[in-house]
Structure formats: structure tokens, C-alpha cells
Design an enzyme around this catalytic site. Sequence first.
Site, PDB file in Angstrom:
ATOM      1  N   ARG A  96       0.839  -1.199   0.000  1.00 38.58           N
ATOM      2  CA  ARG A  96       0.000   0.000   0.000  1.00 38.58           C
ATOM      3  C   ARG A  96       0.879   1.256   0.000  1.00 38.58           C
ATOM      4  O   ARG A  96       1.956   1.265   0.616  1.00 38.58           O
ATOM      5  CB  ARG A  96      -0.853  -0.035   1.278  1.00 38.58           C
ATOM      6  CG  ARG A  96      -1.833   1.097   1.464  1.00 38.58           C
ATOM      7  CD  ARG A  96      -2.954   1.033   0.505  1.00 38.58           C
ATOM      8  NE  ARG A  96      -4.111   1.832   0.908  1.00 38.58           N
ATOM      9  CZ  ARG A  96      -5.102   2.120   0.066  1.00 38.58           C
ATOM     10  NH1 ARG A  96      -5.074   1.714  -1.181  1.00 38.58           N
ATOM     11  NH2 ARG A  96      -6.133   2.815   0.480  1.00 38.58           N
ATOM     12  N   THR A 369      -9.708   0.605  -9.458  1.00 40.03           N
ATOM     13  CA  THR A 369      -8.658  -0.257  -8.978  1.00 40.03           C
ATOM     14  C   THR A 369      -8.671  -1.388  -9.970  1.00 40.03           C
ATOM     15  O   THR A 369      -9.479  -1.411 -10.875  1.00 40.03           O
ATOM     16  CB  THR A 369      -9.078  -0.662  -7.530  1.00 40.03           C
ATOM     17  OG1 THR A 369      -8.997   0.497  -6.710  1.00 40.03           O
ATOM     18  CG2 THR A 369      -8.301  -1.790  -6.934  1.00 40.03           C
ATOM     19  N   THR A 387      -3.910  -0.640  -7.289  1.00 35.29           N
ATOM     20  CA  THR A 387      -4.680   0.576  -7.569  1.00 35.29           C
ATOM     21  C   THR A 387      -3.831   1.838  -7.643  1.00 35.29           C
ATOM     22  O   THR A 387      -2.743   1.892  -7.051  1.00 35.29           O
ATOM     23  CB  THR A 387      -5.755   0.767  -6.467  1.00 35.29           C
ATOM     24  OG1 THR A 387      -6.642   1.812  -6.839  1.00 35.29           O
ATOM     25  CG2 THR A 387      -5.138   1.105  -5.123  1.00 35.29           C
ATOM     26  N   ASN A 389      -6.058   4.335  -7.069  1.00 40.53           N
ATOM     27  CA  ASN A 389      -7.276   4.878  -6.459  1.00 40.53           C
ATOM     28  C   ASN A 389      -8.298   5.269  -7.514  1.00 40.53           C
ATOM     29  O   ASN A 389      -8.987   4.407  -8.017  1.00 40.53           O
ATOM     30  CB  ASN A 389      -6.966   6.022  -5.485  1.00 40.53           C
ATOM     31  CG  ASN A 389      -8.157   6.275  -4.558  1.00 40.53           C
ATOM     32  OD1 ASN A 389      -9.021   5.426  -4.415  1.00 40.53           O
ATOM     33  ND2 ASN A 389      -8.215   7.428  -3.922  1.00 40.53           N
ATOM     34  N   ASP A 411      -7.842   8.307   0.442  1.00 42.55           N
ATOM     35  CA  ASP A 411      -8.366   7.194   1.251  1.00 42.55           C
ATOM     36  C   ASP A 411      -8.152   7.421   2.749  1.00 42.55           C
ATOM     37  O   ASP A 411      -8.651   6.650   3.574  1.00 42.55           O
ATOM     38  CB  ASP A 411      -7.747   5.858   0.817  1.00 42.55           C
ATOM     39  CG  ASP A 411      -8.526   5.224  -0.331  1.00 42.55           C
ATOM     40  OD1 ASP A 411      -9.619   5.729  -0.658  1.00 42.55           O
ATOM     41  OD2 ASP A 411      -8.049   4.234  -0.908  1.00 42.55           O
ATOM     42  N   SER A 441     -10.177  -0.617   0.924  1.00 43.30           N
ATOM     43  CA  SER A 441     -11.260  -1.616   0.871  1.00 43.30           C
ATOM     44  C   SER A 441     -10.847  -2.824   0.048  1.00 43.30           C
ATOM     45  O   SER A 441     -11.659  -3.727  -0.166  1.00 43.30           O
ATOM     46  CB  SER A 441     -12.507  -1.004   0.228  1.00 43.30           C
ATOM     47  OG  SER A 441     -12.982   0.070   0.981  1.00 43.30           O
ATOM     48  N   GLY A 461     -13.429  -1.344  -7.349  1.00 42.95           N
ATOM     49  CA  GLY A 461     -14.743  -0.775  -7.034  1.00 42.95           C
ATOM     50  C   GLY A 461     -14.779   0.033  -5.752  1.00 42.95           C
ATOM     51  O   GLY A 461     -15.872   0.246  -5.203  1.00 42.95           O
ATOM     52  N   GLY A 462     -13.613   0.470  -5.245  1.00 47.46           N
ATOM     53  CA  GLY A 462     -13.627   1.305  -4.041  1.00 47.46           C
ATOM     54  C   GLY A 462     -14.359   0.603  -2.915  1.00 47.46           C
ATOM     55  O   GLY A 462     -14.133  -0.573  -2.641  1.00 47.46           O
TER      56      GLY A 462
HETATM   57  N1  GLY Z   1      -8.394   3.106  -3.345  1.00 42.65           N
HETATM   58  C1  GLY Z   1      -9.396   2.145  -3.108  1.00 42.65           C
HETATM   59  C2  GLY Z   1      -9.069   1.260  -1.960  1.00 42.65           C
HETATM   60  O1  GLY Z   1      -7.934   1.132  -1.590  1.00 42.65           O
HETATM   61  O2  GLY Z   1      -9.943   0.678  -1.403  1.00 42.65           O
END
Ligand code: GLY
Length: 560
Positions: A96, A369, A387, A389, A411, A441, A461-462
Site C-alpha cells: 500500500r 482499482t 490501484t 485509487n 483514502d 477496501s 470498485g472502491g
Molecule cells: N483506493 C481504493 C481502496 O484502496 O480501497
Amino acid sequence: MRKSALFIFSILLLINCTQQKVEVGVITDKAMVVSAREEASKIGVAILQKGGNAFDAMMATELALAVSFPYAGNIGGGGFMVYRKNTGEIGALDYREKAPLAATKDMYLDSIGNVIEGKSTLGSMAVGVPGTVAGVFAAHQKFGKLSVEEIIQPVIDLAKKGVIVTQKQEDRLKKHTPAFRKANKETILLDNNWKKGDTIKYNALAETLSRIQKNGRDEFYKGETAKKLALFIQDNGGIITEEDLAKYEAKWRDPITFTYDDLKIISMAPPSSGGICLAQIMKAIEPYDLHSFGHNSTKAIQVITEAERRAYADRSHFLGDPDFVKIPRNTLISKEYNTERMKSFSFEKATSSSELSHGTVDFNESTETTHYSIVDQYGNAVSVTTTINAAFGSKLYSSELGFFLNNEMDDFSSKPGVPNMFGLVGAEANKIEPEKRMLSSMTPTIVEKEGKLFMVVGTPGGSTIITSVLQTILNVHEYDMGMQAAVNQPRFHHQWLPDDIKMEPKGFSEKVKTNLQNLGYALDETNSPVIGKVDAILVLPNGKLEGGADHRGDDTAVGF
Ligand code: GLY
């Protein structure tokens, strides 16, 4: 809650074949890659055919998506990987993005404490320190078989040869061109009125990848690329420095594991909320007989919605980067806690989100993503969601280096109580701090059945990622669908706030919708034409693999 009848599933496969619907996915004997672009799936499979394993194919597929799917594929973003080796060993990798060292809690607020619109989503200030290159190298270093040179070469070749524009890509580029112009000082490669059938050559990215191929992961974090990247971001008003890049490390995490009936689910741990939220929802719905309620029936939608409402309320309160906040992980995913949370639910009436807060937990004892799933010929499985984002991330594109930078800083909760671009309301646990990872997510997931590999699944899909993964697993397990059929089904989503059920248009019967409205549920079909783009693999009863490649995108399953 029921034991799947796999023989019914086999009959359904036959019926589906005779009906000539695209309800049965690609079926292969032993290995498969399912991703957002055929070019990336093919490169991943070519690496497997050379004798590489799932971790080699991960590096190849991830980098090939950076070339062929700049909408979300990336080297300027980050991701999460969950694996299950053929020995049954499981694990998870967190690559991340991180907040830069100079980040502050209030960096997106104006002098009177209001969120400055666009600052965390567009341009240089939105960018988190990228983790993707560190991630693919960490996975390869621990488990890879082939050389980095061999793995990256076909990706460089693809970037030089170019990638053909699809109709969906043409539409996306058109939609986002105004934002490209806002975020960048100069015209960028993708701002060229590209049409379906055109070939885009990614020569600058090919050069960056060639340097990474030659010098390894440090090229991106300490080498020429790092210097150019830090300079580029600062020239555009951002705060990421060479020190930020040099300090970045991917982290191995213990995945979240839990059972649902006779399944064992293995999913991503914080800083993604995916695994914990998925576990909370599944533990809350496990006591209900979803199979007898029927697929996408009023009662099934009610139970799932109410479980989602409660899990997302907890998400906002408890979850953040585990290196910064204490998360009551075991309590949150326990049967007892989630049964207690569902006690306020009744089939007679929708719970109101305004009356529901996070649960009480004893602290004594995380839209765009892309996801790919891989099973190799040795039986190893890898589930990866990655992603930048938003679509094309921050829209800030380095023409010299050839890639987009993420806008993952959005986020974080810029201000507790104020929703981010996915409408998610954050709290203190996810406030901005230097070097902290923002809550995600993303839910790369692997499912075991009777101790054996059963499914590899995930989606973009966030905030809808978690609920799309959930419904795909349920479609197979509760409703006896094959992989492609499970992916095809219309999906719905609830996330506590806003208090409505998002539904894919035309996917649900008028009767079910009226029933839900009469029970007090607000429905929203307008904002969610597509919920998730699931790419998944199912191990069939005969040991073959069925791919589920989402028709909502250009997604493709390839294998042998
Ligand atoms: N940017 C979307 C996530 O990390 O959930």
C-alpha cells in the site's frame, strides 16, 4: 448457510453450454490468469508456460497491467496480495502507498477547517508514496523462480509494440481528458483523442521498466527513477521527496482467516479493511438460510444489507493502519460479536443508519482499482488487487517516466465525519500521519474448501469491493453457480452511509425493489451502473479451472 451441491453445478454447466450463453467461463486443465486486459493475462500465462510460478506471473501481470491498463494498472500506486501455496501455506503482502514524511493531519483543510475540494484527489498533493515496484519485487524475492530479466522483458516488448485501444478505453479516455488537462502542465500521451483500434506505444514507460529490469527495485526507490520522480512531483507542487521513496518498504502481513460453513476464507488484513469487513458480514449472515431465501430475493438482500450496514459502521470507527492504531481484530471477526450486532435487525423493517453506530468493543485483548487472480500449474494461488485509487489516479502523469501517480491520499479521512470520493466517512483511526498507510477496501481473497484450493477472487470498485467479493463467493457457495455465472450476476451494495442500497440498473425485479422500498429501504440505481469488475478462478470438482472474467470491463481469462 448450506452445503453446496456440486453435482447440480455440473448439470448447470451442461445446461448453460447448450443454451450458448456466456455463463461458463474459460476452462483450463491446470493454470490460469484472469485480469483486466487480455495482453496482461497472456503475459502472465507465458511466464507460467516458461516454468515460472504464480509469484513470477504476479510480477509479469502487474507490470503488464501498468502498460495495458493505465486506468488502474500501475507502477505509481500500490496494492495487496494474498497467496496460498500448494503446500497450504498462506500469507499476505501489503504494498500500500504511504503518506509522505511531510504529511499532516490537516493538509487538505483550509484556514477555517473545511476540506479543500480536489486537493486530495487531483494533482501532486493527492499522491501517496508508491508501493507497487517494492511489492512485486518482495513477492518475487521470497517465492519467484525465473529471473527478473526474463519476467520483465515481455512487458517492455509490449510497451514498445503498443496496446490497441478498446471501445471501453476510448470512452474512459474521453471522459477523463478534461481532468488530465487540469492536473498536468503539458499535454500527456493519453490526451490525444485516441479511438478504438488505435495503437498506443508506451516508450517512456518501456525505458523506466528497462532501468528497473537492469537495476532492480532500488532503481524506483533510490536510483535515477527515484530522483526524477521526486523532482517531478515537487515541480508540480507536491511534497514527496527522495527520502520518502528511499524509506518505502512492502510489508508481509498475517491474512485474515475465518470460516463460513465448510469454507475457509483467506483475505487481506489491515491496512485494508477488506478481510475484516468481509469476515464481519459473512459471520453475521452465516446463521441465515440464504439458499432457501433465494438468489437476490427480498429476504436475502435484507440480511446481506443489514450485515453490510453494521460492518461498514465499524469499519469507519475501528480500522486504520495497524502500525499506527490498535485494531480489535479478533473481536470484530468473531461469531459472538457479529451475532450480537445483528440482534437489532428485523425482517419487518429496515434499520436506520442514523440510529446505528459502531459496536462496543473491548480493546484488551481496514473505484477504481484492478484485480487479477492467478493459479499456476504447481497449484499455487495468488490474489492481487492493485490501484492508483481513482481512474488514472491523481491524473498527474510523468511524461518522462511514462506513468500516472496515484491519488491514494484521499483514502485517509481528511476530516473525520466528511465523506471521501467513495462516500466513506472516516474517523480518527484513519487520520493522516507521516508514513502511515491509508485505509483500503481492497479484498484480494482465496477460498479453501475441505482443505483444498477452491476459489481465487477479487475486484476493483472502491468501497463496493468488499460486497462484490462477498456476493461472488455466495453465488458459488449458496446458489451453486459456476465462476463465470457468479461473476455475471447483478450486484448490490450498502455501506452504512449513505443509507441506501446501490443496485446495478435492470438487475433486480420490480417486485423485489417494491418489497424493499415498502420495508423502508432507499434504493439507488442511478449512481452505480457497474458495481465491481470481478476476476476470479474456481477449481471445478474434476480439478480443472474455470475463469470468471467480468464482462463489465475488457477482462479476460487465459490459461492452459
Ligand atoms: N483506493 C481504493 C481502496 O484502496 O480501497
